[in-house]
Design an enzyme around this catalytic site. Sequence first.
Site, PDB file in Angstrom:
ATOM      1  N   LYS A  13       0.827  -1.218   0.000  1.00 59.58           N
ATOM      2  CA  LYS A  13       0.000   0.000   0.000  1.00 59.58           C
ATOM      3  C   LYS A  13       0.858   1.264   0.000  1.00 59.58           C
ATOM      4  O   LYS A  13       0.596   2.189  -0.759  1.00 59.58           O
ATOM      5  CB  LYS A  13      -0.935   0.039   1.222  1.00 59.58           C
ATOM      6  N   ARG A  88      -9.685   1.363   8.983  1.00 58.58           N
ATOM      7  CA  ARG A  88      -9.128   0.062   9.361  1.00 58.58           C
ATOM      8  C   ARG A  88     -10.196  -0.828   9.994  1.00 58.58           C
ATOM      9  O   ARG A  88      -9.919  -1.940  10.378  1.00 58.58           O
ATOM     10  CB  ARG A  88      -8.096   0.282  10.424  1.00 58.58           C
ATOM     11  N   ARG A 127      11.276  -6.444   5.130  1.00 62.45           N
ATOM     12  CA  ARG A 127      11.122  -5.033   4.764  1.00 62.45           C
ATOM     13  C   ARG A 127      11.971  -4.111   5.639  1.00 62.45           C
ATOM     14  O   ARG A 127      12.071  -4.302   6.845  1.00 62.45           O
ATOM     15  CB  ARG A 127       9.645  -4.630   4.902  1.00 62.45           C
ATOM     16  N   ARG A 154      11.071  -1.729  11.150  1.00 63.78           N
ATOM     17  CA  ARG A 154      10.011  -1.242  12.035  1.00 63.78           C
ATOM     18  C   ARG A 154       9.777  -2.261  13.142  1.00 63.78           C
ATOM     19  O   ARG A 154       9.799  -3.462  12.902  1.00 63.78           O
ATOM     20  CB  ARG A 154       8.707  -1.060  11.238  1.00 63.78           C
ATOM     21  N   ARG A 165      -0.649  -8.551  13.586  1.00 66.84           N
ATOM     22  CA  ARG A 165      -1.185  -7.579  12.613  1.00 66.84           C
ATOM     23  C   ARG A 165      -2.066  -8.276  11.586  1.00 66.84           C
ATOM     24  O   ARG A 165      -3.085  -7.723  11.149  1.00 66.84           O
ATOM     25  CB  ARG A 165      -0.043  -6.826  11.924  1.00 66.84           C
TER      26      ARG A 165
HETATM   27  P1  AMP Z   1       0.626   0.996   8.921  1.00 70.88           P
HETATM   28  O1  AMP Z   1       1.858   1.811   8.666  1.00 70.88           O
HETATM   29  O2  AMP Z   1      -0.552   1.432   8.115  1.00 70.88           O
HETATM   30  O3  AMP Z   1       0.889  -0.489   8.845  1.00 70.88           O
HETATM   31  O4  AMP Z   1       0.209   1.279  10.450  1.00 70.88           O
HETATM   32  C1  AMP Z   1       1.086   0.979  11.513  1.00 70.88           C
HETATM   33  C2  AMP Z   1       0.291   0.943  12.813  1.00 70.88           C
HETATM   34  O5  AMP Z   1      -0.302   2.228  13.065  1.00 70.88           O
HETATM   35  C3  AMP Z   1      -0.886  -0.031  12.844  1.00 70.88           C
HETATM   36  O6  AMP Z   1      -0.484  -1.359  13.133  1.00 70.88           O
HETATM   37  C4  AMP Z   1      -1.737   0.588  13.959  1.00 70.88           C
HETATM   38  O7  AMP Z   1      -1.186   0.338  15.239  1.00 70.88           O
HETATM   39  C5  AMP Z   1      -1.578   2.081  13.676  1.00 70.88           C
HETATM   40  N1  AMP Z   1      -2.617   2.533  12.729  1.00 70.88           N
HETATM   41  C6  AMP Z   1      -2.432   2.983  11.451  1.00 70.88           C
HETATM   42  N2  AMP Z   1      -3.607   3.312  10.888  1.00 70.88           N
HETATM   43  C7  AMP Z   1      -4.560   3.063  11.811  1.00 70.88           C
HETATM   44  C8  AMP Z   1      -5.974   3.173  11.836  1.00 70.88           C
HETATM   45  N3  AMP Z   1      -6.668   3.600  10.763  1.00 70.88           N
HETATM   46  N4  AMP Z   1      -6.636   2.840  12.970  1.00 70.88           N
HETATM   47  C9  AMP Z   1      -5.962   2.418  14.063  1.00 70.88           C
HETATM   48  N5  AMP Z   1      -4.632   2.256  14.110  1.00 70.88           N
HETATM   49  C10 AMP Z   1      -3.926   2.573  12.997  1.00 70.88           C
END
Ligand code: AMP
Length: 211
Positions: A13, A88, A127, A154, A165
């Site tokens: 994404k 989400r 990654r 990360r 996740r």
């Molecule tokens: P991502 O970079 O999109 O994988 O997001 C990393 C982390 O940020 C996720 O595992 C959540 O802990 C938090 N996060 C990102 N977007 C959301 C969302 N829309 N709602 C809740 N937590 C989020």
Amino acid sequence: MRLVLVGPPGAGKGTQAQFLAAHYGVPHISTGDIFRANLKENTSLGQEAKTFMDSGQLVPDAVTNAMVKDRLTWEDAANGFLLDGFPRNVAQAEVLRAILAEKRTPLDAVLELSIPNELIIGRLSSRRTCRGCGLPATPDASLCASCGGELYQREDDKAEVIAKRLDVYEEQTAPIIHFYRTEGLLITIDADGEIHEITERATTALSRVKA
Ligand code: AMP
């Protein structure tokens, strides 16, 4: 173009969002990036999000929804945006629909990046991410291809958090696919392949959307 990008962690994404946002001339709004920037700056929002992020869980909706609502009022989002990582869950999708209904600017499309589970784990555990600009990098790169910044893994790309996740995605995020299909907004593409092939699949599929 008002677009939401959805797909499991590791579907690509962030990478596709970067190309698609440039293609459509809209800001790339990644809730994960906003949380990580706040973590780095050690803001109160970052502190609030940290324990959830480190354990692969969702940050509470009240915090996330308020953050997105504010971000969508910025001038750069007036003529469109690409949301990556939000919504989400179905509750967030409903909040987004209400925010946009109030402005009379509904979504044009929701693009789902579909990828088999077995590919995801390998992609995520290898990654690396740029400490400077936050873009993803391949495991063989030594520095960020975009800004030359240092690369790191990360916390939530470590094996023990990846499984959590993926569970969270299946239980909480996958239901939004059905939500958007019912709304007539869902477009699904195969996200297995070279980066440029997937971008092309996306722009071809989206060219049928009237924005
Ligand atoms: P991502 O970079 O999109 O994988 O997001 C990393 C982390 O940020 C996720 O595992 C959540 O802990 C938090 N996060 C990102 N977007 C959301 C969302 N829309 N709602 C809740 N937590 C989020």
